[in-house]
Design an enzyme around this catalytic site. Structure first.
Site, PDB file in Angstrom:
ATOM      1  N   ARG A   1      -5.219  20.316 -30.353  1.00 36.05           N
ATOM      2  CA  ARG A   1      -4.087  19.387 -30.401  1.00 36.05           C
ATOM      3  C   ARG A   1      -4.289  18.307 -31.464  1.00 36.05           C
ATOM      4  O   ARG A   1      -3.321  17.847 -32.089  1.00 36.05           O
ATOM      5  CB  ARG A   1      -3.870  18.774 -29.018  1.00 36.05           C
ATOM      6  CG  ARG A   1      -3.266  19.753 -28.026  1.00 36.05           C
ATOM      7  CD  ARG A   1      -3.297  19.232 -26.605  1.00 36.05           C
ATOM      8  NE  ARG A   1      -4.645  19.196 -26.067  1.00 36.05           N
ATOM      9  CZ  ARG A   1      -4.937  18.836 -24.822  1.00 36.05           C
ATOM     10  NH1 ARG A   1      -3.962  18.470 -23.994  1.00 36.05           N
ATOM     11  NH2 ARG A   1      -6.185  18.840 -24.393  1.00 36.05           N
TER      12      ARG A   1
ATOM     13  N   LEU B   1     -10.704  17.106 -27.215  1.00 32.99           N
ATOM     14  CA  LEU B   1     -10.380  15.701 -27.436  1.00 32.99           C
ATOM     15  C   LEU B   1     -11.432  14.994 -28.280  1.00 32.99           C
ATOM     16  O   LEU B   1     -11.870  13.881 -27.977  1.00 32.99           O
ATOM     17  CB  LEU B   1     -10.168  14.989 -26.093  1.00 32.99           C
ATOM     18  CG  LEU B   1      -9.073  15.597 -25.198  1.00 32.99           C
ATOM     19  CD1 LEU B   1      -8.943  14.804 -23.897  1.00 32.99           C
ATOM     20  CD2 LEU B   1      -7.735  15.666 -25.923  1.00 32.99           C
TER      21      LEU B   1
ATOM     22  N   GLN C   1      -8.960  35.324 -32.667  1.00 31.98           N
ATOM     23  CA  GLN C   1      -9.399  35.412 -31.278  1.00 31.98           C
ATOM     24  C   GLN C   1      -8.755  36.633 -30.636  1.00 31.98           C
ATOM     25  O   GLN C   1      -7.531  36.700 -30.507  1.00 31.98           O
ATOM     26  CB  GLN C   1      -9.010  34.157 -30.503  1.00 31.98           C
ATOM     27  CG  GLN C   1      -9.563  34.133 -29.078  1.00 31.98           C
ATOM     28  CD  GLN C   1      -9.110  32.916 -28.300  1.00 31.98           C
ATOM     29  OE1 GLN C   1      -7.950  32.806 -27.940  1.00 31.98           O
ATOM     30  NE2 GLN C   1     -10.034  31.987 -28.047  1.00 31.98           N
TER      31      GLN C   1
ATOM     32  N   TYR D   1      -8.446  34.039 -18.285  1.00 31.69           N
ATOM     33  CA  TYR D   1      -7.903  35.311 -18.746  1.00 31.69           C
ATOM     34  C   TYR D   1      -8.853  36.453 -18.369  1.00 31.69           C
ATOM     35  O   TYR D   1      -9.844  36.235 -17.682  1.00 31.69           O
ATOM     36  CB  TYR D   1      -7.594  35.231 -20.245  1.00 31.69           C
ATOM     37  CG  TYR D   1      -6.527  34.197 -20.540  1.00 31.69           C
ATOM     38  CD1 TYR D   1      -5.264  34.283 -19.944  1.00 31.69           C
ATOM     39  CD2 TYR D   1      -6.777  33.102 -21.363  1.00 31.69           C
ATOM     40  CE1 TYR D   1      -4.286  33.318 -20.175  1.00 31.69           C
ATOM     41  CE2 TYR D   1      -5.808  32.136 -21.599  1.00 31.69           C
ATOM     42  CZ  TYR D   1      -4.566  32.250 -21.001  1.00 31.69           C
ATOM     43  OH  TYR D   1      -3.595  31.295 -21.220  1.00 31.69           O
TER      44      TYR D   1
ATOM     45  N   PRO E   1      -8.149  28.199 -31.501  1.00 31.91           N
ATOM     46  CA  PRO E   1      -6.933  29.008 -31.318  1.00 31.91           C
ATOM     47  C   PRO E   1      -5.888  28.279 -30.476  1.00 31.91           C
ATOM     48  O   PRO E   1      -6.219  27.670 -29.453  1.00 31.91           O
ATOM     49  CB  PRO E   1      -7.442  30.260 -30.595  1.00 31.91           C
ATOM     50  CG  PRO E   1      -8.914  30.293 -30.854  1.00 31.91           C
ATOM     51  CD  PRO E   1      -9.340  28.870 -30.964  1.00 31.91           C
TER      52      PRO E   1
ATOM     53  N   ALA F   1      -4.837  33.390 -29.581  1.00 30.03           N
ATOM     54  CA  ALA F   1      -5.172  34.522 -28.718  1.00 30.03           C
ATOM     55  C   ALA F   1      -4.266  35.700 -29.055  1.00 30.03           C
ATOM     56  O   ALA F   1      -3.049  35.624 -28.903  1.00 30.03           O
ATOM     57  CB  ALA F   1      -5.009  34.130 -27.253  1.00 30.03           C
TER      58      ALA F   1
ATOM     59  N   CYS G   1      -1.949  29.146 -29.024  1.00 28.46           N
ATOM     60  CA  CYS G   1      -0.820  30.070 -28.914  1.00 28.46           C
ATOM     61  C   CYS G   1       0.454  29.400 -29.399  1.00 28.46           C
ATOM     62  O   CYS G   1       0.719  28.238 -29.095  1.00 28.46           O
ATOM     63  CB  CYS G   1      -0.652  30.537 -27.474  1.00 28.46           C
ATOM     64  SG  CYS G   1      -1.978  31.606 -26.912  1.00 28.46           S
TER      65      CYS G   1
ATOM     66  N   ARG H   1     -15.662  32.895 -26.872  1.00 26.42           N
ATOM     67  CA  ARG H   1     -15.201  31.654 -26.248  1.00 26.42           C
ATOM     68  C   ARG H   1     -15.285  31.806 -24.737  1.00 26.42           C
ATOM     69  O   ARG H   1     -14.806  32.798 -24.182  1.00 26.42           O
ATOM     70  CB  ARG H   1     -13.770  31.297 -26.645  1.00 26.42           C
ATOM     71  CG  ARG H   1     -13.425  29.854 -26.232  1.00 26.42           C
ATOM     72  CD  ARG H   1     -12.094  29.397 -26.752  1.00 26.42           C
ATOM     73  NE  ARG H   1     -12.079  27.926 -26.825  1.00 26.42           N
ATOM     74  CZ  ARG H   1     -10.998  27.190 -27.047  1.00 26.42           C
ATOM     75  NH1 ARG H   1      -9.824  27.770 -27.221  1.00 26.42           N
ATOM     76  NH2 ARG H   1     -11.077  25.885 -27.110  1.00 26.42           N
TER      77      ARG H   1
END
Length: 374
Positions: free
Chosen positions: A329, A306, A99, A189, A23, A57, A25, A237
């Protein structure tokens, strides 16, 4: 055939391969409603060959959003725009996950590419700007810096309402056609705030001991599992470690994995961090040891962080460090990462290319003398 591109089954869902879009945002919704940006952003990952695409999310309540630009699933009107994207992913061979999230004290923060809350009056109207007072396990601000607001502490009625909101959002996710729900209990969160002694200073049955701090996450998992179809997988998660002094530890995560497995959770998506003082140094595969450790608790895991080399991703699976490989990413940089990785690991196989491109790419490769069988 490589493990990375072998099918993988959880409950009634079989993924075409073991690649996952984590996920991310986008801060591009209005009133929590998905739009064309989300269709194109997420749709390209299905075209690129990913097995599972997990939507960003998604707030289970309006005040549970990280920002006013987040997706939401607290209202039936938000179902159809999501369903449109889910249908596209399915047509292109990818499974769709969502999510479900509550940001807690990290809610009502600025859009990242703005300079704080610098929207003009006209932009506020155009972008459906909103700001609100967040809620948290304890009335402790996340950080004394621009963009964070001191929260109100949830009472037990508020905690119960959060649990109900997660279950209701799961029901809407089923109506939208999703195959996977992922409960967001990571990155500082709300659910992570309850888990971590950094943010949870309560003295009631939701604070103090590990058992008490896990209580809300377990109640949410039970409620979502009851609302979510039996044949569809449920993920959680987590930040497997806070990476901050006095925070959540890997031993805590292993204990949590066992409790979640007993409540019908099917996999743990293993990230880290979320509070000030994060001490892990990001680098290639730096969170893979967390997935390996949590997997020892008896649940399949998703490794993330990564991972960009196909051979390394394959080795993570063959060593038994994790069961699925997630990119975030890396997927933004190369939405066709699975297609390219499939060529690297399995030779001249073009089946992951969309049918509209498959023959053209093969012909281009023949003309160039590349990626052809010996």
């Amino acid at each position: 055939m490589s493990q990375l591109f072998s099918p993988y089954t959880l409950r009634g869902l079989t993924l075409r391969n073991r690649t996952v879009v984590a996920p991310m945002c986008q801060y591009s919704a209005q009133h929590g409603v998905a739009n064309d940006w989300h269709l194109v952003h997420l749709g390209r990952f299905a075209l690129g060959g990913f097995g599972l695409v997990i939507f960003e999310a998604t707030g289970v309540t309006p005040e549970g959003r990280i920002s006013y630009g987040d997706l939401g699933l607290w209202d039936d009107e938000q179902i159809r725009p999501l369903s449109r994207i889910v249908d596209f992913l399915h047509r292109e061979g990818a499974a769709a996950g969502i999510q479900l999230a509550h940001a807690g004290r990290k809610a009502s923060t600025p859009i990242p590419w703005r300079n704080g809350f610098d929207e003009t009056a006209a932009e506020k109207a155009e972008l459906a700007f909103e700001a609100w007072t967040p809620v948290a396990p304890s009335a402790l601000i996340h950080a004394d810096k621009l963009g964070f607001t001191a929260p109100d502490a949830l009472d037990e009625a508020g905690i119960a309402a959060v649990t109900t909101a997660f279950a209701d959002a799961a029901r809407r996710a089923e109506r939208a056609g999703f195959e996977v729900v992922e409960i967001h209990a990571a990155h500082g969160y709300l659910l992570n705030q309850f888990l971590s002694p950094i943010a949870n200073r309560r003295t009631d049955r939701y604070g103090g001991s590990l058992e008490n701090r896990m209580r809300l996450v377990l109640e949410v998992a039970e409620a979502v599992r009851a609302a979510w179809p039996e044949d569809k997988p449920l993920f959680v998660r987590i930040s497997a470690v806070d990476g901050s002094d006095g925070g959540w530890t890997i031993a805590d995560s292993i204990a949590l994995a066992g409790e979640l497995k007993a409540r019908g959770v099917d996999a743990m998506h293993c990230s880290s961090g979320g509070f000030d003082g994060y001490g892990l140094k990001p680098g290639p595969h730096y969170q893979v040891p967390l997935a390996r450790a949590v997997r020892s608790g008896g649940l399949p895991t998703i490794a993330v962080g990564l991972i960009d080399d196909p051979a390394a991703a394959e080795a993570i699976l063959t060593r038994g460090d994790a069961d699925l490989i997630a990119l975030a990413r890396g997927a933004l940089e190369d939405p066709n990462w699975p297609i390219h990785a499939h060529h690297v690991l399995d030779g001249a196989d073009y089946e992951l290319w969309p049918k509209q491109a498959r023959a053209r790419i093969r012909d281009k490769d023949r003309a160039m003398g590349i990626r052809q069988p010996g």
